[in-house]
Design a protein around this motif. Structure first.
Motif, PDB file in Angstrom:
ATOM      1  N   ALA A  12     -44.832  56.063   6.704  1.00 39.20           N
ATOM      2  CA  ALA A  12     -43.605  56.842   6.615  1.00 39.20           C
ATOM      3  C   ALA A  12     -43.179  56.876   5.150  1.00 39.20           C
ATOM      4  O   ALA A  12     -43.366  55.901   4.431  1.00 39.20           O
ATOM      5  N   PRO A  13     -42.630  57.983   4.707  1.00 39.74           N
ATOM      6  CA  PRO A  13     -42.250  59.140   5.525  1.00 39.74           C
ATOM      7  C   PRO A  13     -43.415  60.034   5.957  1.00 39.74           C
ATOM      8  O   PRO A  13     -43.232  60.847   6.863  1.00 39.74           O
ATOM      9  N   VAL A  14     -44.611  59.893   5.362  1.00 42.37           N
ATOM     10  CA  VAL A  14     -45.734  60.760   5.735  1.00 42.37           C
ATOM     11  C   VAL A  14     -46.934  59.884   6.056  1.00 42.37           C
ATOM     12  O   VAL A  14     -47.208  58.920   5.349  1.00 42.37           O
ATOM     13  N   ASN A  15     -47.656  60.207   7.099  1.00 39.17           N
ATOM     14  CA  ASN A  15     -48.840  59.438   7.451  1.00 39.17           C
ATOM     15  C   ASN A  15     -50.030  59.985   6.675  1.00 39.17           C
ATOM     16  O   ASN A  15     -50.629  60.982   7.052  1.00 39.17           O
ATOM     17  N   VAL A  16     -50.360  59.319   5.547  1.00 36.75           N
ATOM     18  CA  VAL A  16     -51.419  59.834   4.676  1.00 36.75           C
ATOM     19  C   VAL A  16     -51.962  58.711   3.804  1.00 36.75           C
ATOM     20  O   VAL A  16     -51.243  57.778   3.459  1.00 36.75           O
ATOM     21  N   TRP A  17     -53.272  58.763   3.476  1.00 37.46           N
ATOM     22  CA  TRP A  17     -53.820  57.829   2.499  1.00 37.46           C
ATOM     23  C   TRP A  17     -53.281  58.191   1.127  1.00 37.46           C
ATOM     24  O   TRP A  17     -53.394  59.339   0.695  1.00 37.46           O
ATOM     25  N   GLU A  18     -52.744  57.204   0.435  1.00 36.90           N
ATOM     26  CA  GLU A  18     -52.269  57.395  -0.938  1.00 36.90           C
ATOM     27  C   GLU A  18     -53.215  56.607  -1.840  1.00 36.90           C
ATOM     28  O   GLU A  18     -53.499  55.442  -1.570  1.00 36.90           O
ATOM     29  N   THR A  19     -53.703  57.241  -2.903  1.00 35.64           N
ATOM     30  CA  THR A  19     -54.693  56.597  -3.766  1.00 35.64           C
ATOM     31  C   THR A  19     -54.279  56.689  -5.230  1.00 35.64           C
ATOM     32  O   THR A  19     -53.755  57.711  -5.662  1.00 35.64           O
ATOM     33  N   ILE A  20     -54.510  55.615  -5.942  1.00 32.27           N
ATOM     34  CA  ILE A  20     -54.311  55.610  -7.397  1.00 32.27           C
ATOM     35  C   ILE A  20     -55.660  55.302  -8.033  1.00 32.27           C
ATOM     36  O   ILE A  20     -56.303  54.303  -7.674  1.00 32.27           O
ATOM     37  N   TYR A  21     -56.095  56.161  -8.937  1.00 33.94           N
ATOM     38  CA  TYR A  21     -57.354  55.924  -9.651  1.00 33.94           C
ATOM     39  C   TYR A  21     -57.044  55.382 -11.036  1.00 33.94           C
ATOM     40  O   TYR A  21     -56.174  55.900 -11.742  1.00 33.94           O
ATOM     41  N   GLY A  22     -57.788  54.369 -11.423  1.00 34.88           N
ATOM     42  CA  GLY A  22     -57.592  53.781 -12.742  1.00 34.88           C
ATOM     43  C   GLY A  22     -58.778  54.078 -13.649  1.00 34.88           C
ATOM     44  O   GLY A  22     -59.522  55.047 -13.431  1.00 34.88           O
ATOM     45  N   THR A  23     -58.972  53.244 -14.641  1.00 33.84           N
ATOM     46  CA  THR A  23     -60.080  53.423 -15.571  1.00 33.84           C
ATOM     47  C   THR A  23     -61.395  53.091 -14.861  1.00 33.84           C
ATOM     48  O   THR A  23     -61.406  52.552 -13.755  1.00 33.84           O
ATOM     49  N   PHE A  24     -62.496  53.414 -15.516  1.00 35.00           N
ATOM     50  CA  PHE A  24     -63.824  53.118 -14.971  1.00 35.00           C
ATOM     51  C   PHE A  24     -64.231  51.693 -15.343  1.00 35.00           C
ATOM     52  O   PHE A  24     -64.010  51.261 -16.475  1.00 35.00           O
ATOM     53  N   ALA A  25     -64.814  51.010 -14.366  1.00 30.74           N
ATOM     54  CA  ALA A  25     -65.376  49.692 -14.660  1.00 30.74           C
ATOM     55  C   ALA A  25     -66.668  49.875 -15.458  1.00 30.74           C
ATOM     56  O   ALA A  25     -67.365  50.874 -15.298  1.00 30.74           O
ATOM     57  N   VAL A  26     -66.966  48.916 -16.300  1.00 28.90           N
ATOM     58  CA  VAL A  26     -68.157  48.981 -17.148  1.00 28.90           C
ATOM     59  C   VAL A  26     -69.094  47.851 -16.728  1.00 28.90           C
ATOM     60  O   VAL A  26     -68.649  46.718 -16.499  1.00 28.90           O
ATOM     61  N   VAL A  27     -70.369  48.159 -16.622  1.00 29.23           N
ATOM     62  CA  VAL A  27     -71.351  47.169 -16.177  1.00 29.23           C
ATOM     63  C   VAL A  27     -71.315  45.944 -17.089  1.00 29.23           C
ATOM     64  O   VAL A  27     -71.233  46.066 -18.314  1.00 29.23           O
ATOM     65  N   ASN A  28     -71.351  44.780 -16.419  1.00 29.06           N
ATOM     66  CA  ASN A  28     -71.387  43.491 -17.116  1.00 29.06           C
ATOM     67  C   ASN A  28     -70.197  43.262 -18.047  1.00 29.06           C
ATOM     68  O   ASN A  28     -70.316  42.581 -19.059  1.00 29.06           O
ATOM     69  N   THR A  29     -69.049  43.811 -17.676  1.00 34.52           N
ATOM     70  CA  THR A  29     -67.828  43.617 -18.463  1.00 34.52           C
ATOM     71  C   THR A  29     -66.707  43.199 -17.521  1.00 34.52           C
ATOM     72  O   THR A  29     -66.438  43.878 -16.520  1.00 34.52           O
TER      73      THR A  29
END
Ligand code: NAG
Ligand code: NAG
Ligand code: NAG
Ligand code: NAG
Length: 493
Positions: free
Chosen positions: A394-411
């Motif tokens: 509520a108030p809306v039935n929906v997936w909410e997503t936040i995208y951040g920076t990209f992960a870096v291999v071996n970091t």
């Protein structure tokens, strides 16, 4: 003298390491010293504790300073002595019996119909007391001396009724004498800390059918009674004469010789110690769900207050961590399960926080926090973008997503998410907010007491089910929203 004091304190604290108070469990080096020269006759030396809870490579950033005001000699005047008595501790986890984990203050119940039932706030059994004259008693022969000293009592409680006094815990020497009867009760639906005619009432009105963490502190150095509810100070009273009881049984669920009302509810994981815990420690006891350092030799051992050791692991190995050691997910079917995150409600508006360090060995998607109810909350997308998502109800039935920076291999990168109705759902990367979704009044995460899984998930929302490939370290979980400052602190170790 300073170093002697340090050494003594270390040896004293090592004896009660099993209790792992909050400040002991952090992956920190605890250093502290303060000298307060306020006594009439002499200065009070406040000792210093240096605790290495990590086994290697402590950096200056891992140093946390705790000031422990613990003058524990009985007389206010005679305090030239720089040593302190080791605090006494009793812990009743009510796992099928009333025994003290340390074997000293065992309780037995008089119950016809009280029972040990599942599920306690963090699993196992709790002690259920119906509204009849039933209780748990620790006999007077196992006398717990609380006379003229600091102490802290904590427990998880749940009430079926609040219409009469609900006696949680008591010890009574004399019912007609001032300060000789200790009773920790709920009175008029508020927590209430009684020494007998020397009492403090809490301020928050409690509800039935709700779990609460409660704490009652007497600080003998400041002569204060303090009540905490859910880790937050609820009431405080100063210039309080110490508790002066000299004998008596301890009771859970009754105060047989003073008030005749009965407890109708649940008690779980109670503990009593002869020192005044700080507000920080009590907040942690109430709000930290678990903390994994993933350090050897017990990588799946919960360093938090609730001892929620990981219950299932699949294809994991140890590796060098961001701090000490970490756990490495070496296969796409690697996972780790922790039982359990307590039920937030269905739907929920409760606050929570998850935080950890991750270092991918390859970019493969994957899950860092997945409620096995079916709700991934934190992970990587296919392309390695750090993502946090929540199924808003509520108030809306929906997936909410936040995208951040990209992960870096071996970091190594620090990832965290928090929720509160006030500030919304926030994703942090390396201590920096990547965005917040506000306006969510309720969400779905877990219905009841549910396993948290790291590694794989079920692919709901935008975080793929794929198994995370790489290492995870320093995993913290809270039943409250950590502030941006607190997240930054975790991202700065
Ligand atoms: C200081 O306290 C310790 C432990 O209670 C005791 O053994 C010692 O005798 C005390 N020293 C003085 C000078 O009071
Ligand atoms: C308390 O119970 C434990 C476990 O049964 C036992 O080992 C211990 O001796 C008991 N302590 C006392 C004081 O009876
Ligand atoms: C506590 O001590 C007082 C005074 O000696 C005595 O009257 C009372 O019976 C004792 N109570 C218990 C529970 O031992
Ligand atoms: C958790 O693991 C530690 C270390 O292996 C062990 O000592 C402890 O008893 C475990 N706790 C529980 C509640 O199983």
């Amino acid at each position: 003298m300073f170093l002697i004091s340090v050494a003594r304190f270390i040896s004293q604290f090592s004896r009660w390491e099993f209790t792992r108070p909050e400040w002991l469990t952090k992956n920190v080096l605890i250093v502290c010293g303060i000298i307060a020269g306020i006594a009439i006759i002499a200065a009070i030396v406040i000792p210093v504790a240096v605790i290495f809870s990590k086994r290697k490579h402590l950096t200056s950033k891992e140093i946390v300073c705790h000031i422990i005001f613990s003058k524990t000699v009985d007389s206010v005047a005679a305090t030239t002595n720089t040593t302190t008595d080791a605090p006494v501790l009793a812990y009743w986890n009510f796992e099928g019996n009333g025994n003290d984990l340390y074997g000293v203050y065992n309780g037995t119940s008089n119950c016809g119909s009280c029972q040990y039932l599942t599920t306690g706030f963090y699993g196992g059994t709790y002690f259920y007391i119906p509204n009849t004259n039933n209780y748990m008693q620790v006999p007077a022969s196992s006398y717990f001396n609380l006379n003229s000293r600091s102490f802290t009592f904590e427990a998880w409680v749940y009430f079926y009724s609040l219409s009469t006094d609900q006696p949680i815990f008591s010890q009574c020497t004399c019912t007609t004498c001032t300060s000789q009867c200790l009773f920790l009760v709920v009175r008029s639906s508020k927590l209430y800390m009684g020494f007998n005619f020397n009492d403090l009432s809490g301020s928050t009105t409690l509800s039935t059918y709700t779990w609460y963490h409660v704490a009652f502190v007497y600080n003998y150095q400041t002569f204060q009674q303090i009540i905490y509810l859910e880790g937050v100070q609820d009431a405080i009273r100063s210039s309080v004469t110490p508790y002066l009881g000299t004998n008596g049984s301890m009771y859970f669920g009754a105060l047989p010789n003073l008030i005749s009302t009965y407890y109708y509810g649940i008690i779980d994981n109670a503990q009593l110690t002869t020192r005044a815990k700080s507000s920080t420690e009590i907040s942690n006891d109430a709000m930290q769900v678990f903390y994994y350092s993933f350090d050897q030799p017990n990588p799946y051992y919960d360093n938090g207050p609730n001892r929620l050791n990981a219950t299932a692991t699949n294809i994991l190995s140890a590796t060098t961590g961001h701090v000490g050691q970490a756990v490495r997910f070496t296969s796409t079917s690697s996972y780790l399960q922790i039982c359990c995150f307590t039920g937030v409600g269905w739907p929920s508006s409760r606050s929570l926080s998850f935080a950890m360090w991750i270092s991918p060995s390859s970019i493969n998607g994957g899950n860092f926090v997945y409620s096995t109810q079916g709700y991934p909350m934190l992970g990587l997308t296919y392309s390695g973008q750090i993502a946090a998502q929540i199924l808003e109800q509520a108030p809306v039935n929906v997936w909410e997503t936040i995208y951040g920076t990209f992960a870096v291999v071996n970091t190594w990168v620090h990832v965290a998410c928090t929720f509160s109705v006030t500030n919304g759902f926030i994703l942090y990367v390396n201590g920096v907010s990547q965005g917040a979704i506000t306006g969510i009044s309720t969400y779905y995460f877990n219905y009841n007491f549910q396993t948290i899984q790291m590694g794989t998930g079920n692919g709901n929302g935008y975080i793929p089910s794929y198994g995370f490939q790489g290492s995870i370290d320093e995993f913290y979980t809270y039943r409250r929203e950590l502030s941006a400052t607190e997240i930054l602190a975790l991202a700065s170790v």
